[in-house]
Write a protein that holds these residues in place. Structure first.
Motif, short mmCIF file in Angstrom:
data_model
loop_
_atom_site.label_atom_id
_atom_site.label_comp_id
_atom_site.label_asym_id
_atom_site.label_seq_id
_atom_site.Cartn_x
_atom_site.Cartn_y
_atom_site.Cartn_z
N UNK A 78 0.37 -1.15 0.48
CA UNK A 78 0.36 -0.18 -0.32
C UNK A 78 0.77 1.12 -0.07
N UNK A 79 0.27 2.37 -0.80
CA UNK A 79 1.53 3.42 -1.18
C UNK A 79 1.05 4.90 -0.93
N UNK A 80 1.20 5.65 -0.70
CA UNK A 80 1.15 6.89 -0.14
C UNK A 80 1.09 8.01 -1.74
N UNK A 81 -0.35 8.57 -2.61
CA UNK A 81 -0.04 9.59 -2.70
C UNK A 81 0.05 10.11 -2.67
N UNK A 82 0.74 11.44 -2.63
CA UNK A 82 0.10 12.14 -1.37
C UNK A 82 0.58 13.77 -2.50
N UNK A 83 -0.17 14.89 -2.86
CA UNK A 83 0.31 15.75 -3.65
C UNK A 83 -0.09 17.24 -2.88
N UNK A 84 0.98 17.98 -2.85
CA UNK A 84 1.58 19.26 -2.13
C UNK A 84 0.60 20.36 -2.72
N UNK A 85 0.07 20.88 -2.26
CA UNK A 85 -0.61 23.01 -3.55
C UNK A 85 -0.10 23.21 -4.44
N UNK A 86 0.92 22.79 -4.64
CA UNK A 86 1.75 22.86 -5.54
C UNK A 86 1.90 21.96 -7.03
N UNK A 87 1.87 20.79 -6.48
CA UNK A 87 1.22 19.98 -7.60
C UNK A 87 2.40 18.35 -7.05
N UNK A 88 3.09 19.17 -6.50
CA UNK A 88 4.60 18.50 -5.94
C UNK A 88 4.23 17.25 -5.31
N UNK A 89 4.83 15.64 -5.46
CA UNK A 89 4.08 14.49 -5.00
C UNK A 89 5.44 14.23 -3.88
N UNK A 118 11.61 -14.21 -7.82
CA UNK A 118 10.78 -13.17 -6.81
C UNK A 118 9.24 -13.67 -6.01
N UNK A 119 8.87 -13.53 -5.79
CA UNK A 119 6.95 -13.31 -4.86
C UNK A 119 6.65 -12.02 -6.28
N UNK A 120 5.57 -12.46 -6.60
CA UNK A 120 5.02 -11.24 -6.95
C UNK A 120 4.08 -10.93 -6.47
N UNK A 121 3.81 -8.86 -6.46
CA UNK A 121 3.26 -8.09 -5.69
C UNK A 121 2.09 -7.02 -6.69
N UNK A 122 1.06 -6.84 -5.45
CA UNK A 122 0.58 -5.67 -5.87
C UNK A 122 0.56 -4.24 -5.64
N UNK A 123 0.33 -3.96 -6.23
CA UNK A 123 1.15 -2.09 -5.04
C UNK A 123 0.23 -1.84 -5.96
N UNK A 124 -1.00 -1.18 -4.64
CA UNK A 124 -2.12 -0.49 -4.40
C UNK A 124 -1.97 1.17 -3.85
N UNK A 125 -1.59 2.14 -4.75
CA UNK A 125 -1.60 3.29 -4.77
C UNK A 125 -2.86 4.05 -4.38
N UNK A 126 -2.78 5.46 -3.17
CA UNK A 126 -4.18 5.44 -2.50
C UNK A 126 -4.00 6.81 -2.50
N UNK A 127 -4.81 7.95 -3.03
CA UNK A 127 -4.35 9.27 -2.84
C UNK A 127 -5.42 9.97 -1.93
N UNK A 128 -4.44 10.98 -1.05
CA UNK A 128 -5.04 11.08 0.47
C UNK A 128 -5.43 12.39 -0.51
N UNK A 129 -6.83 12.92 -0.46
CA UNK A 129 -7.50 14.28 -0.46
C UNK A 129 -6.53 15.03 0.81
N UNK A 130 -6.78 14.75 1.93
CA UNK A 130 -6.71 15.76 3.02
C UNK A 130 -5.42 14.94 3.53
N UNK A 131 -5.29 15.40 4.79
CA UNK A 131 -4.21 15.39 6.06
C UNK A 131 -3.87 15.59 7.22
N UNK A 132 -3.22 15.99 7.53
CA UNK A 132 -2.82 16.73 8.90
C UNK A 132 -1.53 16.27 9.43
N UNK A 133 -0.42 17.77 9.42
CA UNK A 133 1.06 16.76 9.53
C UNK A 133 1.69 17.40 8.98
N UNK A 134 2.57 17.70 8.96
CA UNK A 134 3.84 17.62 8.28
C UNK A 134 5.36 16.62 8.22
#
Length: 164
Positions: free
Chosen positions: A27-38, A101-117
């Protein structure tokens, strides 16, 4: 194959003592800041997987749902608090790193909001977090991470990497 056929096939494997190859779920986090950076982290040089390489905030599903895993990993790895309702599926990469090697299913989720730096909370795994423009990613970046970012930018939900 229908769900019923798949379940019957799985049951036959169990009954006969043979097993198919199970896939690891990442499971992976796709987070973009207000400038569109990942958000990407620089993996520790002693990491077993992709040392000294930039990668998503990520982890393996344990006895939990994929979204619960994402929420847990974001808190543990970077101190980010994400509410499950603020998460949406963005992409999946079916990955085979190398033959045998063992195959992997990598799921990427976008967080629309979060708190913290983002902060380094597991220094044995990550040296630092940074925000990168999707078309100007740092070198080196884990190849399937780059594939997923490109696909997300293009609006594609699925890709395969490493299968021949």
């Amino acid at each position: 194959m229908s769900a019923e056929e798949s379940a019957a096939s799985t049951n036959r494997h169990v009954e006969s003592g043979t097993r198919g190859v199970l896939n690891v779920v990442g499971v992976h986090l796709y987070a973009e800041d207000s400038r569109g950076r990942v958000l990407l982290g620089l993996r520790h040089p002693d990491s077993l997987y992709a040392p000294s390489t930039h990668h998503f905030l990520a982890g393996h599903c344990e006895q939990e749902s994929a979204v619960a895993c994402l929420v847990r990993e974001a808190r543990e790895e970077a101190g980010l608090v994400i509410h499950p309702d603020d998460v949406e599926f963005a992409h999946a990469v079916h990955l085979l790193d190398a033959p045998g090697t063992c195959p992997r299913m990598q799921m990427i989720f976008r967080a629309r909001r979060w708190t913290g730096t983002p902060e380094v909370r597991e220094p044995d795994k990550c040296l630092g977090w940074g925000w990168w423009h999707p078309h100007d990613l740092p070198e080196p970046t884990v190849p399937y991470t780059r594939t997923a970012i490109d696909a997300i930018q293009a609006g594609r939900l699925y890709s395969e990497f490493g299968w021949t």
